[in-house]
Scaffold this motif. Structure first.
Motif, PDB file in Angstrom:
ATOM      1  N   THR A 176       0.789  -1.233   0.000  1.00 16.69           N
ATOM      2  CA  THR A 176       0.000   0.000   0.000  1.00 16.69           C
ATOM      3  C   THR A 176       0.824   1.288   0.000  1.00 16.69           C
ATOM      4  O   THR A 176       0.288   2.342  -0.312  1.00 16.69           O
ATOM      5  N   ARG A 177       2.080   1.236   0.351  1.00 14.42           N
ATOM      6  CA  ARG A 177       2.886   2.468   0.428  1.00 14.42           C
ATOM      7  C   ARG A 177       3.311   2.948  -0.955  1.00 14.42           C
ATOM      8  O   ARG A 177       3.583   2.158  -1.847  1.00 14.42           O
ATOM      9  N   THR A 178       3.360   4.279  -1.062  1.00  8.61           N
ATOM     10  CA  THR A 178       3.828   4.941  -2.279  1.00  8.61           C
ATOM     11  C   THR A 178       4.817   6.015  -1.851  1.00  8.61           C
ATOM     12  O   THR A 178       4.998   6.262  -0.653  1.00  8.61           O
ATOM     13  N   ASP A 179       5.417   6.698  -2.815  1.00  7.28           N
ATOM     14  CA  ASP A 179       6.316   7.808  -2.477  1.00  7.28           C
ATOM     15  C   ASP A 179       5.596   8.854  -1.638  1.00  7.28           C
ATOM     16  O   ASP A 179       6.202   9.494  -0.781  1.00  7.28           O
ATOM     17  N   ALA A 180       4.292   9.012  -1.868  1.00  4.39           N
ATOM     18  CA  ALA A 180       3.527  10.041  -1.168  1.00  4.39           C
ATOM     19  C   ALA A 180       3.205   9.688   0.278  1.00  4.39           C
ATOM     20  O   ALA A 180       2.996  10.586   1.101  1.00  4.39           O
ATOM     21  N   ASN A 181       3.158   8.398   0.628  1.00  2.00           N
ATOM     22  CA  ASN A 181       2.735   8.047   1.994  1.00  2.00           C
ATOM     23  C   ASN A 181       3.683   7.074   2.712  1.00  2.00           C
ATOM     24  O   ASN A 181       3.292   6.423   3.673  1.00  2.00           O
ATOM     25  N   ASP A 182       4.916   6.991   2.253  1.00  2.00           N
ATOM     26  CA  ASP A 182       5.884   6.081   2.872  1.00  2.00           C
ATOM     27  C   ASP A 182       6.519   6.736   4.103  1.00  2.00           C
ATOM     28  O   ASP A 182       7.689   7.101   4.103  1.00  2.00           O
ATOM     29  N   THR A 183       5.740   6.856   5.162  1.00  2.00           N
ATOM     30  CA  THR A 183       6.224   7.524   6.375  1.00  2.00           C
ATOM     31  C   THR A 183       7.353   6.750   7.054  1.00  2.00           C
ATOM     32  O   THR A 183       8.260   7.352   7.629  1.00  2.00           O
ATOM     33  N   SER A 184       7.338   5.439   6.968  1.00  4.25           N
ATOM     34  CA  SER A 184       8.391   4.640   7.588  1.00  4.25           C
ATOM     35  C   SER A 184       9.713   4.800   6.846  1.00  4.25           C
ATOM     36  O   SER A 184      10.765   4.996   7.459  1.00  4.25           O
ATOM     37  N   GLY A 185       9.675   4.705   5.535  1.00  2.00           N
ATOM     38  CA  GLY A 185      10.886   4.935   4.735  1.00  2.00           C
ATOM     39  C   GLY A 185      11.412   6.338   4.927  1.00  2.00           C
ATOM     40  O   GLY A 185      12.627   6.558   5.052  1.00  2.00           O
ATOM     41  N   ASN A 186      10.485   7.315   4.970  1.00  2.00           N
ATOM     42  CA  ASN A 186      10.895   8.701   5.207  1.00  2.00           C
ATOM     43  C   ASN A 186      11.575   8.853   6.563  1.00  2.00           C
ATOM     44  O   ASN A 186      12.564   9.581   6.690  1.00  2.00           O
ATOM     45  N   ALA A 187      11.054   8.172   7.567  1.00 10.39           N
ATOM     46  CA  ALA A 187      11.641   8.251   8.911  1.00 10.39           C
ATOM     47  C   ALA A 187      13.058   7.675   8.916  1.00 10.39           C
ATOM     48  O   ALA A 187      13.964   8.244   9.542  1.00 10.39           O
ATOM     49  N   ILE A 188      13.261   6.573   8.227  1.00  9.97           N
ATOM     50  CA  ILE A 188      14.604   5.983   8.160  1.00  9.97           C
ATOM     51  C   ILE A 188      15.570   6.969   7.512  1.00  9.97           C
ATOM     52  O   ILE A 188      16.658   7.228   8.033  1.00  9.97           O
ATOM     53  N   VAL A 189      15.174   7.519   6.380  1.00  7.73           N
ATOM     54  CA  VAL A 189      16.025   8.478   5.671  1.00  7.73           C
ATOM     55  C   VAL A 189      16.319   9.688   6.558  1.00  7.73           C
ATOM     56  O   VAL A 189      17.467  10.122   6.669  1.00  7.73           O
ATOM     57  N   GLU A 190      15.284  10.225   7.189  1.00 14.50           N
ATOM     58  CA  GLU A 190      15.438  11.394   8.064  1.00 14.50           C
ATOM     59  C   GLU A 190      16.427  11.110   9.199  1.00 14.50           C
ATOM     60  O   GLU A 190      17.326  11.904   9.475  1.00 14.50           O
ATOM     61  N   LEU A 191      16.260   9.979   9.866  1.00 18.11           N
ATOM     62  CA  LEU A 191      17.112   9.651  11.012  1.00 18.11           C
ATOM     63  C   LEU A 191      18.541   9.339  10.596  1.00 18.11           C
ATOM     64  O   LEU A 191      19.491   9.727  11.281  1.00 18.11           O
ATOM     65  N   LEU A 192      18.721   8.647   9.484  1.00 17.81           N
ATOM     66  CA  LEU A 192      20.074   8.393   8.984  1.00 17.81           C
ATOM     67  C   LEU A 192      20.788   9.694   8.647  1.00 17.81           C
ATOM     68  O   LEU A 192      21.941   9.908   9.041  1.00 17.81           O
ATOM     69  N   THR A 193      20.104  10.553   7.915  1.00 15.37           N
ATOM     70  CA  THR A 193      20.688  11.823   7.493  1.00 15.37           C
ATOM     71  C   THR A 193      21.030  12.701   8.695  1.00 15.37           C
ATOM     72  O   THR A 193      22.120  13.279   8.754  1.00 15.37           O
ATOM     73  N   ALA A 194      20.117  12.786   9.652  1.00 15.12           N
ATOM     74  CA  ALA A 194      20.355  13.600  10.853  1.00 15.12           C
ATOM     75  C   ALA A 194      21.555  13.091  11.648  1.00 15.12           C
ATOM     76  O   ALA A 194      22.247  13.875  12.308  1.00 15.12           O
ATOM     77  N   ALA A 195      21.832  11.793  11.562  1.00 14.67           N
ATOM     78  CA  ALA A 195      22.965  11.204  12.289  1.00 14.67           C
ATOM     79  C   ALA A 195      24.261  11.263  11.475  1.00 14.67           C
ATOM     80  O   ALA A 195      25.291  10.757  11.918  1.00 14.67           O
ATOM     81  N   GLY A 196      24.214  11.845  10.279  1.00 14.32           N
ATOM     82  CA  GLY A 196      25.413  12.007   9.467  1.00 14.32           C
ATOM     83  C   GLY A 196      25.713  10.865   8.515  1.00 14.32           C
ATOM     84  O   GLY A 196      26.799  10.802   7.939  1.00 14.32           O
ATOM     85  N   HIS A 197      24.750   9.973   8.329  1.00 19.18           N
ATOM     86  CA  HIS A 197      24.955   8.856   7.416  1.00 19.18           C
ATOM     87  C   HIS A 197      24.464   9.226   6.018  1.00 19.18           C
ATOM     88  O   HIS A 197      23.722  10.191   5.835  1.00 19.18           O
ATOM     89  N   HIS A 198      24.864   8.446   5.039  1.00 21.40           N
ATOM     90  CA  HIS A 198      24.531   8.706   3.641  1.00 21.40           C
ATOM     91  C   HIS A 198      23.476   7.704   3.158  1.00 21.40           C
ATOM     92  O   HIS A 198      23.618   6.496   3.382  1.00 21.40           O
ATOM     93  N   VAL A 199      22.436   8.192   2.504  1.00 22.38           N
ATOM     94  CA  VAL A 199      21.429   7.319   1.906  1.00 22.38           C
ATOM     95  C   VAL A 199      21.781   7.176   0.426  1.00 22.38           C
ATOM     96  O   VAL A 199      21.629   8.113  -0.356  1.00 22.38           O
ATOM     97  N   ALA A 200      22.290   6.004   0.076  1.00 21.80           N
ATOM     98  CA  ALA A 200      22.759   5.743  -1.288  1.00 21.80           C
ATOM     99  C   ALA A 200      21.613   5.508  -2.257  1.00 21.80           C
ATOM    100  O   ALA A 200      21.783   5.643  -3.469  1.00 21.80           O
ATOM    101  N   GLY A 201      20.449   5.148  -1.718  1.00 15.42           N
ATOM    102  CA  GLY A 201      19.300   4.889  -2.573  1.00 15.42           C
ATOM    103  C   GLY A 201      18.113   4.431  -1.762  1.00 15.42           C
ATOM    104  O   GLY A 201      18.229   4.171  -0.562  1.00 15.42           O
TER     105      GLY A 201
END
Length: 167
Positions: free
Chosen positions: A24-49
């Motif tokens: 059911t998730r799409t780019d518009a409503n992927d809150t879990s994926g967004n949270a992972i990206v947000e937390l990784l980035t805030a901690a100084g990690h790189h999201v390769a994809g």
């Protein structure tokens, strides 16, 4: 060498690939994926994809094998498909790809989850391990569960895990 010494000599930034598994998730409503990206980035990690795909064992396996063969990401973090419904298949795919299991990850996740949601935590099949020299960490699909696992387990140890894996 103590665990503190290990952490001190661990990489401060790790390259990660984020895989959301959901019907059911799409780019518009992927809150879990967004949270992972947000937390990784805030901690100084790189999201390769990042990718979203349906909860289909063949598709999950193919996507993981492709990422394991790519040189970019050291870590693959998945969200979704770790429950017990008939459609949840992430756990089976991931554990069948692992060279070494990190059983403590799932155990600790369920303990932390139990403290927040009680006995329903037993239904989580969060898991982790190594495959082809990379780390795979699989979290449930709920944003709250993702934030719990990321802040309490993954972010604090990510560099250390990669350091140990590269030895």
């Amino acid at each position: 060498m103590s665990h503190l010494d290990h952490k001190a000599s661990s990489p401060a930034s790790v390259s990660c690939f984020v895989l959301t598994i959901s019907d059911t998730r799409t780019d518009a409503n992927d809150t879990s994926g967004n949270a992972i990206v947000e937390l990784l980035t805030a901690a100084g990690h790189h999201v390769a994809g990042r990718r979203i795909l349906r909860d289909d064992p063949s598709a999950i396996r193919d996507a993981l094998i492709m990422q394991l063969s790519q040189p970019g990401a050291q870590v693959i973090i998945t969200t979704g498909g770790t429950g017990i419904t008939s459609r949840d298949s992430t756990y089976e795919v991931v554990v069948n790809l692992l060279d070494k299991r990190l059983d403590g990850f799932g155990e600790l996740f369920r303990v932390l989850s139990y403290q927040e949601i009680g006995a329903a935590a037993m239904m989580s099949r969060a898991c982790a391990g190594t495959a082809d020299g990379k780390l795979i960490l699989s979290l449930p699909g709920s944003e709250h569960a993702v934030r719990l696992g990321m802040t309490k387990l993954i972010i604090p140890e990510l560099g250390h895990l990669v350091r140990e894996l590269s030895r």
